[in-house]
Scaffold this active site. Structure first.
Site, PDB file in Angstrom:
ATOM      1  CE  LYS A  35      -5.914  -4.042 -11.207  1.00 29.38           C
ATOM      2  NZ  LYS A  35      -5.087  -2.901 -10.806  1.00 29.38           N
ATOM      3  CG  ASN A  36      -4.597  -3.486  -7.178  1.00 31.45           C
ATOM      4  OD1 ASN A  36      -4.144  -3.520  -8.326  1.00 31.45           O
ATOM      5  ND2 ASN A  36      -5.609  -2.699  -6.837  1.00 31.45           N
ATOM      6  CB  CYS A 130      -7.907   3.265 -14.223  1.00 31.69           C
ATOM      7  SG  CYS A 130      -8.018   1.532 -14.634  1.00 31.69           S
ATOM      8  NE  ARG A 135      -4.093   6.113  -9.850  1.00 31.96           N
ATOM      9  CZ  ARG A 135      -4.293   4.825 -10.075  1.00 31.96           C
ATOM     10  NH1 ARG A 135      -4.678   4.414 -11.248  1.00 31.96           N
ATOM     11  NH2 ARG A 135      -4.097   3.940  -9.115  1.00 31.96           N
ATOM     12  CB  ILE A 137       4.839   9.253  -8.298  1.00 32.08           C
ATOM     13  CG1 ILE A 137       5.619  10.008  -9.377  1.00 32.08           C
ATOM     14  CG2 ILE A 137       3.921   8.247  -8.932  1.00 32.08           C
ATOM     15  CD1 ILE A 137       6.695   9.123 -10.002  1.00 32.08           C
ATOM     16  CG  ASP A 326     -10.136   0.041  -6.296  1.00 33.19           C
ATOM     17  OD1 ASP A 326     -10.074   1.182  -6.774  1.00 33.19           O
ATOM     18  OD2 ASP A 326      -9.131  -0.648  -6.057  1.00 33.19           O
ATOM     19  NE  ARG A 419      -5.096  -1.982 -16.829  1.00 29.85           N
ATOM     20  CZ  ARG A 419      -4.686  -0.839 -16.314  1.00 29.85           C
ATOM     21  NH1 ARG A 419      -5.166   0.292 -16.785  1.00 29.85           N
ATOM     22  NH2 ARG A 419      -3.807  -0.805 -15.347  1.00 29.85           N
TER      23      ARG A 419
HETATM   24  N1  EPU Z   1      -1.154  10.327  -3.817  1.00 24.77           N
HETATM   25  C1  EPU Z   1      -0.436  11.492  -3.913  1.00 24.77           C
HETATM   26  N2  EPU Z   1       0.909  11.417  -4.164  1.00 24.77           N
HETATM   27  C2  EPU Z   1       1.550  10.233  -4.303  1.00 24.77           C
HETATM   28  C3  EPU Z   1       0.804   9.031  -4.200  1.00 24.77           C
HETATM   29  C4  EPU Z   1      -0.541   9.112  -3.956  1.00 24.77           C
HETATM   30  O1  EPU Z   1      -0.980  12.583  -3.791  1.00 24.77           O
HETATM   31  O2  EPU Z   1       2.783  10.236  -4.522  1.00 24.77           O
HETATM   32  C5  EPU Z   1      -2.608  10.402  -3.561  1.00 24.77           C
HETATM   33  C6  EPU Z   1      -3.445   9.881  -4.737  1.00 24.77           C
HETATM   34  O3  EPU Z   1      -3.625  10.870  -5.718  1.00 24.77           O
HETATM   35  C7  EPU Z   1      -4.740   9.500  -4.049  1.00 24.77           C
HETATM   36  C8  EPU Z   1      -4.255   8.986  -2.699  1.00 24.77           C
HETATM   37  O4  EPU Z   1      -2.931   9.498  -2.520  1.00 24.77           O
HETATM   38  O5  EPU Z   1      -5.518  10.647  -3.842  1.00 24.77           O
HETATM   39  C9  EPU Z   1      -4.228   7.493  -2.544  1.00 24.77           C
HETATM   40  O6  EPU Z   1      -3.618   6.920  -3.674  1.00 24.77           O
HETATM   41  P1  EPU Z   1      -2.770   5.586  -3.606  1.00 24.77           P
HETATM   42  O7  EPU Z   1      -1.334   5.937  -3.858  1.00 24.77           O
HETATM   43  O8  EPU Z   1      -3.089   4.822  -2.374  1.00 24.77           O
HETATM   44  O9  EPU Z   1      -3.329   4.800  -4.844  1.00 24.77           O
HETATM   45  P2  EPU Z   1      -2.480   3.836  -5.718  1.00 24.77           P
HETATM   46  O10 EPU Z   1      -1.478   3.167  -4.857  1.00 24.77           O
HETATM   47  O11 EPU Z   1      -2.042   4.521  -6.939  1.00 24.77           O
HETATM   48  C10 EPU Z   1      -3.884   1.663  -5.331  1.00 24.77           C
HETATM   49  C11 EPU Z   1      -4.578   0.687  -6.232  1.00 24.77           C
HETATM   50  C12 EPU Z   1      -5.840   1.345  -6.783  1.00 24.77           C
HETATM   51  C13 EPU Z   1      -6.732   1.763  -5.639  1.00 24.77           C
HETATM   52  C14 EPU Z   1      -5.953   2.713  -4.696  1.00 24.77           C
HETATM   53  C15 EPU Z   1      -6.731   3.119  -3.470  1.00 24.77           C
HETATM   54  C16 EPU Z   1      -2.762  -0.638  -7.109  1.00 24.77           C
HETATM   55  C17 EPU Z   1      -1.919  -1.009  -8.263  1.00 24.77           C
HETATM   56  N3  EPU Z   1      -3.689   0.313  -7.305  1.00 24.77           N
HETATM   57  O12 EPU Z   1      -3.557   2.772  -6.163  1.00 24.77           O
HETATM   58  O13 EPU Z   1      -6.501   0.334  -7.542  1.00 24.77           O
HETATM   59  O14 EPU Z   1      -7.855   2.448  -6.135  1.00 24.77           O
HETATM   60  O15 EPU Z   1      -4.739   2.068  -4.264  1.00 24.77           O
HETATM   61  O16 EPU Z   1      -7.083   2.002  -2.741  1.00 24.77           O
HETATM   62  O17 EPU Z   1      -2.629  -1.201  -6.035  1.00 24.77           O
HETATM   63  C18 EPU Z   1      -7.639  -0.585  -9.394  1.00 24.77           C
HETATM   64  O18 EPU Z   1      -7.178  -1.688  -9.069  1.00 24.77           O
HETATM   65  O19 EPU Z   1      -8.524  -0.449 -10.253  1.00 24.77           O
HETATM   66  C19 EPU Z   1      -7.118   0.622  -8.733  1.00 24.77           C
HETATM   67  C20 EPU Z   1      -7.284   1.834  -9.244  1.00 24.77           C
END
Ligand code: EPU
Length: 440
Positions: A35-36, A130, A135, A137, A326, A419
Site C-alpha cells: 500500500k505504502n 489511522c 501526525r 505536516i 507498523d 484499507r
Molecule cells: N512528523 C512530524 N512532522 C511532519 C511529518 C512527520 O513531526 O511534518 C513525525 C511524525 O509525527 C512521526 C515521525 O515524524 O512521529 C515519522 O512519521 P512519518 O512522516 O515518517 O510517517 P508517515 O509518513 O505519516 C508512513 C507510513 C506509516 C508508517 C510511518 C512510519 C505511509 C502512507 N504511511 O507514515 O504507515 O507507520 O511512515 O514508518 O507511507 C500504515 O501503513 O498503517 C502506516 C501508518
C-alpha cells in the site's frame, strides 16, 4: 463467549475461530503489493507525459480512494487486469484535493508535491489516516517554504503557492526522518528549478521504489536509500517508462504473516516477499528460536508439534532498517506466546499502544507504562473476545491474536483492515484459518 450477538459495530466484521495455540496452518501465502509503495506511485503519475502502468497493485480500499481523488482532479485510473492499473493524470486540471477522501488517508498529502510542481499551487485538508497519535505536516510546510513557496492554513485546509518562476531547488534538513515527507519533497523537487538536497531523509524501501520509478522516466536522483538524497530538477514532464513498474511487496504484510507462521504454522511458505526488507524481524525471530529458511523472495517456517515456547525479546521501533512501528502490534501478539518478559518501546508515534488493553482482555499479561512503553510477559493462553482494532496494522494483529486464542472472537472495524490488506479472510482461509466476514 456469546459469540457475536449484540455486537454494536458499523460496517463489516470478522468472526474468527481460534486454534487454541495449535499449530495447524499450512500451505503457501503470497504477499501482495505494498500500500505504502503503491499510493506514492499514483501521486507520481502527475509528473509523467503518459499513463503510468503499475503491476502488483493490491486490491485495497486505500488504492480505490486514491483513484477517486485522482479522478476528481481530472485524471483517470483504470484496472487493466487482476493486478495491473493504469493511472493517467495528464488531463489533471485541479490542484485542490477533494476533502472527504483526502481527510481519511495520510498518503493523500503526497499529492501536494507533484501538484505544486506542476500547477504552482496545491490545496488540501489536514491529512487524516489511522489513529496512531499526532501526525503533523509541519516539516512538509517548512520544506515547501525553503523551495520558495508561500504556505497558509485555516480551519478547513492548507494552501501552498509557488512563486511565478516555479519551485526552486533547496537544501532541506528534516528534523525528523519522515517517509511521506521525503516522498512528497522528492516529487516536488523532480520538477523544480535547480538542485535539491534532502538530508536526514527516510531510507524506507517505499522511498527507494518511488525514486526508481521517477528515474525510469528520466528523473535525476541519487543517494536514495541513504540519508542524503540529491535531486536535479527539470521543468519537463517525465517520459513514459517502457514497461509497467512492479510495486514492491508489502513488508508489513510479509512480517505479519511470518509472525502468524511462527505462532500457528505447521509448515508455511510465504512467497512474493523480499526478506531483506524485514531483516530485523527475521533476526529477532531466529534469536527467539523460530526456524526460518529464506530465498530472495520467499520465507519458509517449519514448526514441530511439540516445540518449547519461543524466547521473549525486547524491541524499540525505529526508522528503516530498524524495527518498523507498523509491525509493533503483531509482534506484541508473538510476545504474549513467548517465554519471559519483553519491553516494547514505541518511538515513532505517541498513540500506538492503545491496542494492548484488548490483548489484556484476551488474557495477555501486559503493563502499559506510558504512551510509548509496555511490558509483555508470556507465555499466556488467550481467550476469544470482541475486539475493535484502532488502526489497520493493529487490526491484522487482532486477527492473529484471535487465531491464537481458544474460542471464538469477533474482530470489528473490518473496513480498517480492508484499507491495507486484500481479502484477508479468503487468503488466510487458504492456509486453513476459519474467518468469516459478516457484512452489516
Ligand atoms: N512528523 C512530524 N512532522 C511532519 C511529518 C512527520 O513531526 O511534518 C513525525 C511524525 O509525527 C512521526 C515521525 O515524524 O512521529 C515519522 O512519521 P512519518 O512522516 O515518517 O510517517 P508517515 O509518513 O505519516 C508512513 C507510513 C506509516 C508508517 C510511518 C512510519 C505511509 C502512507 N504511511 O507514515 O504507515 O507507520 O511512515 O514508518 O507511507 C500504515 O501503513 O498503517 C502506516 C501508518
Amino acid at each position: 463467549m456469546k459469540a457475536y450477538d449484540g455486537v454494536a459495530m458499523s460496517g463489516d466484521f470478522f468472526i474468527v475461530n481460534g486454534l487454541g495455540g495449535k499449530r495447524a496452518l499450512a500451505g503457501e501465502l503470497p504477499v501482495r503489493g505494498s500500500k505504502n509503495a503503491a499510493l506514492p506511485a499514483f501521486s507520481a503519475s502527475l509528473l509523467f507525459d503518459a499513463p503510468l502502468l503499475l503491476s502488483n497493485v493490491p486490491r485495497i480500499s486505500d488504492v480505490a480512494a486514491m483513484g477517486d481523488i485522482i479522478e476528481v482532479l481530472g485524471g483517470k485510473m483504470e484496472r487493466r487486469s487482476a493486478d495491473e492499473i493504469a493511472v493517467d493524470a495528464r488531463k489533471t486540471q485541479s490542484a485542490r484535493l477533494p476533502h472527504e477522501p483526502a481527510k481519511k488517508m495520510r498518503a493523500s498529502v503526497i499529492l501536494a508535491g507533484p501538484l505544486l510542481a506542476r500547477f504552482g499551487e496545491a490545496s488540501f485538508p489536514h491529512p487524516g489516516g489511522c489513529v496512531i497519535g499526532a501526525r503533523p505536516i509541519d516539516i512538509f510546510m517548512d520544506a515547501f517554504e525553503k523551495m520558495g513557496a508561500h504556505c497558509e492554513e485555516d480551519k478547513q485546509e492548507y494552501r501552498v503557492h509557488a512563486p511565478k518562476t516555479g519551485l526552486c531547488g533547496a537544501d532541506i534538513f528534516f528534523r525528523q526522518p519522515t517517509v511521506t515527507g521525503t516522498e512528497t519533497l522528492m516529487l516536488a523537487a523532480t520538477r523544480a528549478r535547480g538542485t535539491t538536497f534532502l538530508r536526514n531523509a527516510a531510507m524506507e524501501p517505499e522511498v527507494v521504489f518511488l525514486a526508481e520509478l521517477l528515474q525510469s522516466g528520466g528523473a535525476d536522483i541519487c543517494g536514495v536509500g541513504t540519508p542524503t538524497i540529491e535531486i536535479r530538477g527539470n521543468k519537463q514532464p517525465l517520459l513514459a517508462p517502457k514497461k509497467s513498474a512492479r510495486v514492491i511487496p508489502d513488508r508489513i504484510e510479509a512480517g505479519s504473516f511470518l509472525i502468524l507462521a511462527a505462532l500457528l504454522g505447521k509448515e508455511m511458505l510465504i512467497t512474493n516477499c523480499i526478506p531483506e526488507h524485514i531483516r530485523i524481524l527475521i533476526e529477532f525471530l531466529r534469536g527467539a528460536g523460530v526456524s526460518i529458511e529464506e530465498t530472495n523472495t520467499a520465507l519458509r517456517v517449519r514448526t514441530g508439534a511439540t516445540l518449547k515456547p519461543y524466547k521473549s525479546f525486547s524491541i524499540k521501533t525505529h526508522e528503516y532498517p530498524g524495527f518498523p512501528t507498523d509491525l509493533q502490534a503483531p509482534l506484541a501478539v508473538f510476545l504474549t506466546q513467548a517465554s519471559g518478559e519483553a519491553l516494547i518501546h514505541e518511538t515513532i508515534f505517541d498513540g500506538r499502544l492503545a491496542y494492548t488493553s484488548d490483548l489484556v482482555s484476551m488474557g495477555a499479561d501486559i503493563s502499559l507504562w506510558d504512551a510509548h512503553r509496555a511490558t509483555v510477559r508470556g507465555p499466556r493462553k488467550l481467550k476469544g473476545r470482541e475486539l475493535h482494532g484502532p488502526d489497520l496494522r493493529a487490526g491484522l494483529a487482532y486477527l492473529i491474536a484471535a487465531l491464537v486464542a481458544r474460542g471464538t472472537s469477533v474482530v470489528g472495524n473490518a473496513a480498517l483492515i480492508d484499507r491495507g490488506y486484500e481479502r484477508i479472510e479468503e487468503r488466510l482461509a487458504s492456509i486453513g484459518a476459519t474467518i468469516e466476514r459478516v457484512s452489516n
